[in-house]
Design an enzyme around this catalytic site. Structure first.
Site, PDB file in Angstrom:
ATOM      1  CE  LYS A  94      -3.891   2.155   0.202  1.00 49.93           C
ATOM      2  NZ  LYS A  94      -3.453   2.861  -1.046  1.00 49.93           N
ATOM      3  CD  GLN A 115       3.197   4.786   2.146  1.00 51.17           C
ATOM      4  OE1 GLN A 115       3.676   5.629   1.412  1.00 51.17           O
ATOM      5  NE2 GLN A 115       2.129   5.008   2.890  1.00 51.17           N
ATOM      6  CE  LYS A 118       4.034   7.586   5.481  1.00 56.92           C
ATOM      7  NZ  LYS A 118       3.665   8.412   4.292  1.00 56.92           N
ATOM      8  CE  LYS A 130       4.716   7.286  -2.228  1.00 48.16           C
ATOM      9  NZ  LYS A 130       4.029   7.804  -1.044  1.00 48.16           N
ATOM     10  N   GLY A 169      -2.655   8.244  -4.374  1.00 45.61           N
ATOM     11  CA  GLY A 169      -1.977   9.439  -4.880  1.00 45.61           C
ATOM     12  C   GLY A 169      -0.737   9.805  -4.083  1.00 45.61           C
ATOM     13  CG  ASP A 170       3.476  10.889  -2.971  1.00 45.15           C
ATOM     14  OD1 ASP A 170       3.369  10.634  -1.763  1.00 45.15           O
ATOM     15  OD2 ASP A 170       4.437  11.550  -3.415  1.00 45.15           O
ATOM     16  CB  THR A 214      -2.230  13.593   4.106  1.00 46.51           C
ATOM     17  OG1 THR A 214      -2.626  12.455   3.342  1.00 46.51           O
ATOM     18  CG2 THR A 214      -0.765  13.495   4.468  1.00 46.51           C
ATOM     19  CG  ASN A 245      -4.245  16.119  -0.921  1.00 43.53           C
ATOM     20  OD1 ASN A 245      -3.796  15.360  -0.057  1.00 43.53           O
ATOM     21  ND2 ASN A 245      -5.535  16.286  -1.083  1.00 43.53           N
ATOM     22  CB  SER A 381      -5.560   4.805   1.813  1.00 37.55           C
ATOM     23  OG  SER A 381      -5.346   5.885   0.949  1.00 37.55           O
TER      24      SER A 381
HETATM   25  P1  NDP Z   1       0.802  17.726  -4.492  1.00 39.75           P
HETATM   26  O1  NDP Z   1       1.288  17.370  -5.833  1.00 39.75           O
HETATM   27  O2  NDP Z   1      -0.648  17.929  -4.267  1.00 39.75           O
HETATM   28  O3  NDP Z   1       1.537  19.054  -3.978  1.00 39.75           O
HETATM   29  C1  NDP Z   1       2.919  19.106  -3.882  1.00 39.75           C
HETATM   30  C2  NDP Z   1       3.327  20.480  -3.416  1.00 39.75           C
HETATM   31  O4  NDP Z   1       4.713  20.452  -3.084  1.00 39.75           O
HETATM   32  C3  NDP Z   1       3.160  21.536  -4.487  1.00 39.75           C
HETATM   33  O5  NDP Z   1       2.914  22.766  -3.889  1.00 39.75           O
HETATM   34  C4  NDP Z   1       4.525  21.510  -5.169  1.00 39.75           C
HETATM   35  O6  NDP Z   1       4.846  22.717  -5.827  1.00 39.75           O
HETATM   36  C5  NDP Z   1       5.443  21.280  -4.008  1.00 39.75           C
HETATM   37  N1  NDP Z   1       6.631  20.546  -4.489  1.00 39.75           N
HETATM   38  C6  NDP Z   1       6.656  19.324  -5.058  1.00 39.75           C
HETATM   39  N2  NDP Z   1       7.884  18.968  -5.420  1.00 39.75           N
HETATM   40  C7  NDP Z   1       8.664  20.003  -5.083  1.00 39.75           C
HETATM   41  C8  NDP Z   1      10.039  20.235  -5.204  1.00 39.75           C
HETATM   42  N3  NDP Z   1      10.869  19.331  -5.765  1.00 39.75           N
HETATM   43  N4  NDP Z   1      10.499  21.424  -4.734  1.00 39.75           N
HETATM   44  C9  NDP Z   1       9.658  22.329  -4.176  1.00 39.75           C
HETATM   45  N5  NDP Z   1       8.335  22.154  -4.034  1.00 39.75           N
HETATM   46  C10 NDP Z   1       7.856  21.011  -4.482  1.00 39.75           C
HETATM   47  O7  NDP Z   1       1.376  16.589  -3.513  1.00 39.75           O
HETATM   48  P2  NDP Z   1       0.908  16.221  -2.037  1.00 39.75           P
HETATM   49  O8  NDP Z   1       0.418  17.416  -1.327  1.00 39.75           O
HETATM   50  O9  NDP Z   1       0.041  15.025  -2.130  1.00 39.75           O
HETATM   51  O10 NDP Z   1       2.291  15.720  -1.398  1.00 39.75           O
HETATM   52  C11 NDP Z   1       3.134  16.585  -0.660  1.00 39.75           C
HETATM   53  C12 NDP Z   1       4.046  15.757   0.232  1.00 39.75           C
HETATM   54  O11 NDP Z   1       3.251  14.996   1.146  1.00 39.75           O
HETATM   55  C13 NDP Z   1       4.930  14.739  -0.486  1.00 39.75           C
HETATM   56  O12 NDP Z   1       6.133  14.625   0.230  1.00 39.75           O
HETATM   57  C14 NDP Z   1       4.147  13.446  -0.352  1.00 39.75           C
HETATM   58  O13 NDP Z   1       4.989  12.318  -0.450  1.00 39.75           O
HETATM   59  C15 NDP Z   1       3.604  13.620   1.050  1.00 39.75           C
HETATM   60  N6  NDP Z   1       2.439  12.826   1.409  1.00 39.75           N
HETATM   61  C16 NDP Z   1       1.307  12.857   0.648  1.00 39.75           C
HETATM   62  C17 NDP Z   1       0.203  12.130   1.032  1.00 39.75           C
HETATM   63  C18 NDP Z   1      -1.098  12.191   0.310  1.00 39.75           C
HETATM   64  O14 NDP Z   1      -2.046  11.602   0.766  1.00 39.75           O
HETATM   65  N7  NDP Z   1      -1.193  12.916  -0.799  1.00 39.75           N
HETATM   66  C19 NDP Z   1       0.245  11.247   2.209  1.00 39.75           C
HETATM   67  C20 NDP Z   1       1.467  11.344   2.982  1.00 39.75           C
HETATM   68  C21 NDP Z   1       2.518  12.091   2.560  1.00 39.75           C
HETATM   69  P3  NDP Z   1       4.763  22.797  -7.420  1.00 39.75           P
HETATM   70  O15 NDP Z   1       3.323  22.837  -7.762  1.00 39.75           O
HETATM   71  O16 NDP Z   1       5.501  24.038  -7.742  1.00 39.75           O
HETATM   72  O17 NDP Z   1       5.446  21.565  -7.931  1.00 39.75           O
HETATM   73  O1  2IT Z   2       2.993   8.880   1.444  1.00 36.41           O
HETATM   74  C1  2IT Z   2       1.844   8.458   1.639  1.00 36.41           C
HETATM   75  O2  2IT Z   2       1.506   7.947   2.714  1.00 36.41           O
HETATM   76  C2  2IT Z   2       0.865   8.588   0.557  1.00 36.41           C
HETATM   77  N1  2IT Z   2       1.185   9.176  -0.478  1.00 36.41           N
HETATM   78  C3  2IT Z   2      -0.506   8.014   0.694  1.00 36.41           C
HETATM   79  C4  2IT Z   2      -0.500   6.543   0.412  1.00 36.41           C
HETATM   80  C5  2IT Z   2      -1.846   5.883   0.367  1.00 36.41           C
HETATM   81  O3  2IT Z   2      -1.856   4.702  -0.009  1.00 36.41           O
HETATM   82  O4  2IT Z   2      -2.867   6.478   0.692  1.00 36.41           O
END
Ligand code: NDP
Ligand code: 2IT
Length: 449
Positions: A94, A115, A118, A130, A169-170, A214, A245, A381
């Site tokens: 997952k 992951q 976690k 992943k 997603g991520d 998240t 997100n 999830s």
């Molecule tokens: P999104 O794609 O929705 O948003 C990512 C954000 O981070 C954007 O604002 C983006 O800016 C910025 N960003 C991405 N890459 C870079 C980079 N290399 N340098 C600077 N800024 C960057 O992703 P999420 O919000 O889903 O994910 C954000 C973080 O949270 C990640 O680390 C992800 O692994 C983690 N995460 C996500 C989960 C989920 O459920 N979605 C769960 C747990 C962890 P820009 O638009 O300019 O690229």
């Molecule tokens: O980093 C993370 O925990 C995620 N991107 C969410 C993973 C999931 O299966 O919901």
């Protein structure tokens, strides 16, 4: 910790580096976990005998594939797809899919490794994995995104299944992409297998509160860290990196609990709004119009946009890195501490460098590492999988309550484990040790597989 164990762990780490050359983020994630494990090997010598660390550092399966697709001009484009299935002793693999040009095997392996622990911490029956691609969704049309997702799934579907591997997603992958991926999976397999992907739209099998989970979860965790210190979020100045997100829903929950969020960012720059961020405007710009946060200041004239600005220089009491790995370094941590920051919760995966983590721990501020603080997303999830399995759909309040209870439970597990292993208040050790022990015990129980 005895010197022999220290040396043994260093040797194991060096073997991982040698075996996985150039994968620096994977090395970093492994090192951070191994650094916590000395006392665990003393308490559980059987983990050494069963070579649990060696086995856990080698993913069960790594899939790398070509993703050909056609852009709107009719040109053929080639990307690389990945799915790393790290560990499945607690449940089906997952973990999310990341679409970002920086993606390569080392990033996916670090994320899959994190992951695994976690997911164990959530207490839900999910293993770790992943995936993703070096595809860059920025500037692509909706049809290009669809064609890419269809091609990606055409190869990946054979490795997935509700009892096998369940992506979500991520970065760069949200409900739109999950929709195209699910549609293609359904078409190829001729099965409406809702539980094969999570983060689905609410009309077609998605769980309420998954989108929020998240960010909300990170704030619930933060709130618990503050509570045990006799503090609360009310009136605290907060900053959040990212504007995706996780960041958006972290901001929402911070605001609901009385925090004043004054800044967020994207990879181009930051916005600073001393009156407090207008979240409805951010949602409109990011979720509806898919624009850059720079445009915020066209609507809120008093706010400032700083291209390439350093968010961590803005004074705050609470900071949530919610963008990407290694976005907060030792210098940034020092600046935050100097400015009076009391608490940091990682919404992103591994956003703080090892120097940054050390600085926070040394300063004694409340520091919630990603594998604990951002576990609310994957936990919800798992709640989505539970609803899909029973063909049920819970309401928002019920699901959010469950999420809140899960985050309180994770906090307690980390807090108590840190204490039990002689480092009270150190959530990094707490999370690493509690997550590792759960996976390791299951690995011993299931035999040499
Ligand atoms: P999104 O794609 O929705 O948003 C990512 C954000 O981070 C954007 O604002 C983006 O800016 C910025 N960003 C991405 N890459 C870079 C980079 N290399 N340098 C600077 N800024 C960057 O992703 P999420 O919000 O889903 O994910 C954000 C973080 O949270 C990640 O680390 C992800 O692994 C983690 N995460 C996500 C989960 C989920 O459920 N979605 C769960 C747990 C962890 P820009 O638009 O300019 O690229
Ligand atoms: O980093 C993370 O925990 C995620 N991107 C969410 C993973 C999931 O299966 O919901």
């Amino acid at each position: 910790m005895s010197e022999i164990i220290d040396e043994k762990i260093e040797g194991l780490f060096q073997a991982v580096v040698k075996r996985n050359p150039g994968e620096v983020e994977f090395h970093q994630a492994v090192r951070e976990v191994l650094e916590s494990l000395g006392p665990v090997l003393v308490k559980y010598p059987e983990f050494g005998e069963h070579k649990i660390i060696e086995r856990i550092c080698e993913p069960e399966r790594q899939i790398i594939f070509r993703v050909p697709w056609q852009d709107d001009r009719g040109q053929v484009q080639i990307n690389r797809g990945f799915r790393v299935q790290v560990n499945s002793v607690l449940g089906p693999y997952k973990g999310g899919l990341r679409f970002h040009p920086s993606v390569y095997l080392g990033i996916i392996k670090f994320l899959g490794f994190e992951q695994t622990f976690k997911n164990a911490l959530t207490g839900m029956p999910i293993g770790g994995g992943k995936g993703g691609s070096d595809f860059d969704p920025k500037g692509k049309s909706d049809s290009e995104i669809m064609r890419f997702c269809q091609s990606f799934m055409t190869e990946l579907y054979q490795h997935l299944g509700e009892y096998t591997d369940v992506p979500a997603g991520d970065i760069g992958v949200g409900a739109r992409e999950i929709g195209y991926l699910f549609g293609q999976y359904k078409r190829i397999t001729n099965r409406y297998e809702s539980g094969v992907l999570t983060g689905k739209g609410l009309d077609w099998g998605g769980a309420r509160a998954r989108k929020e989970a998240t960010g909300y979860g990170a704030v619930f965790f933060l709130n618990e860290m503050l509570r045990v210190r006799g503090q609360s979020l009310a009136g605290k100045t907060c900053i959040v990196s990212g504007a995706g997100n996780v960041a958006i829903y972290a901001i929402e929950k911070l605001q609901q609990l009385g925090g004043k969020v004054v800044a967020c960012s994207d990879s181009n720059g930051l916005i600073h709004d001393k009156k407090g961020l207008d979240l409805a405007l951010i949602k409109q710009l990011k979720e509806v119009e898919r624009r850059r946060i720079e445009d915020y200041v066209f609507h809120r004239k008093h706010a400032r946009y700083v291209a390439k600005g350093n968010l961590w220089e803005i004074p705050c009491e609470v900071a949530l890195p919610c963008a990407t790995q290694n976005e907060l370094n030792g210098k940034d941590a020092a600046k935050l501490i100097k400015n009076g920051c009391l608490a940091v919760a990682e919404g992103a995966n591994m956003p703080t460098t090892p120097e940054g983590v050390r600085a926070f721990l040394k300063a004694g501020i409340a520091f919630g590492p990603g594998k604990a603080a951002n576990a609310g997303g994957v936990a919800t999830s798992a709640l989505e999988m539970q609803q899909n399995a029973s063909r049920d759909a819970w309401d928002f309040e019920f699901t959010e309550k469950k999420l809140s209870a899960i985050m309180t439970g994770i906090h307690q597990r980390c807090y108590e484990t840190a204490e039990e292993f002689g480092t009270p208040g150190n959530y990094v050790n707490g999370a690493n040790i509690a997550g590792f022990i759960k996976v390791a015990k299951a690995m011993v129980a299931l035999g040499l597989i």
